[in-house]
Write a protein that holds these residues in place. Structure first.
Motif, PDB file in Angstrom:
ATOM      1  N   SER A  37      41.144  36.714  49.513  1.00 53.89           N
ATOM      2  CA  SER A  37      41.155  37.147  48.118  1.00 53.89           C
ATOM      3  C   SER A  37      39.797  36.922  47.462  1.00 53.89           C
ATOM      4  CB  SER A  37      42.235  36.388  47.337  1.00 53.89           C
ATOM      5  OG  SER A  37      43.509  36.664  47.871  1.00 53.89           O
ATOM      6  N   CYS A  43      38.449  40.439  42.785  1.00 54.75           N
ATOM      7  CA  CYS A  43      38.996  39.095  42.530  1.00 54.75           C
ATOM      8  C   CYS A  43      37.908  38.209  41.941  1.00 54.75           C
ATOM      9  CB  CYS A  43      39.528  38.489  43.831  1.00 54.75           C
ATOM     10  SG  CYS A  43      40.244  36.840  43.617  1.00 54.75           S
ATOM     11  N   HIS A  71      44.995  44.139  45.725  1.00 50.82           N
ATOM     12  CA  HIS A  71      45.109  42.854  46.430  1.00 50.82           C
ATOM     13  C   HIS A  71      46.387  42.807  47.264  1.00 50.82           C
ATOM     14  CE1 HIS A  71      45.510  38.532  47.061  1.00 50.82           C
ATOM     15  NE2 HIS A  71      46.645  38.553  46.395  1.00 50.82           N
TER      16      HIS A  71
END
Length: 106
Positions: A37, A43, A71
């Motif tokens: 991530s 992110c 994501h």
């Protein structure tokens, strides 16, 4: 992920309770998800916090709703989703998710 020009950063605060017998696997899965991530362009932040007593919080911030949705399409997210599905009676049953937006700049 395509990001709109007027995108607003959004975040999610997730809380789970992890039984001792799956703690080691949970931490391995979360390391995969967290590192993957953090490498995503969309992110801004992904932290795993240990509150003690088997309670963990994830603090995730994305540049937009689109980035947060993107994501959930990635392999590192699938590692978490598969682990949670395998432990639905415990981890899945305790999971709470609170979405939030920012006041000012994140």
């Amino acid at each position: 992920a395509e990001l709109s020009a007027n995108a607003m950063p959004i975040g999610v605060w997730v809380t789970v309770t992890v039984p001792d017998e799956v703690k080691e696997e949970f931490l391995k899965v979360m390391e995969i998800d967290m590192n993957g991530s953090r490498a995503e362009e969309g992110c801004l932040r992904f932290d795993l916090l240990d509150a003690g007593g088997g309670v963990y919080h994830f603090y995730e911030v994305y540049v937009s709703d689109e980035a947060a949705l993107y994501h959930k399409t990635l392999p590192h997210y699938k590692a978490w989703a598969d682990f949670k599905a395998k432990n639905m009676e415990t981890i899945g049953a305790t999971q709470t998710v609170q979405k939030f937006t920012f006041i000012g700049e994140p």
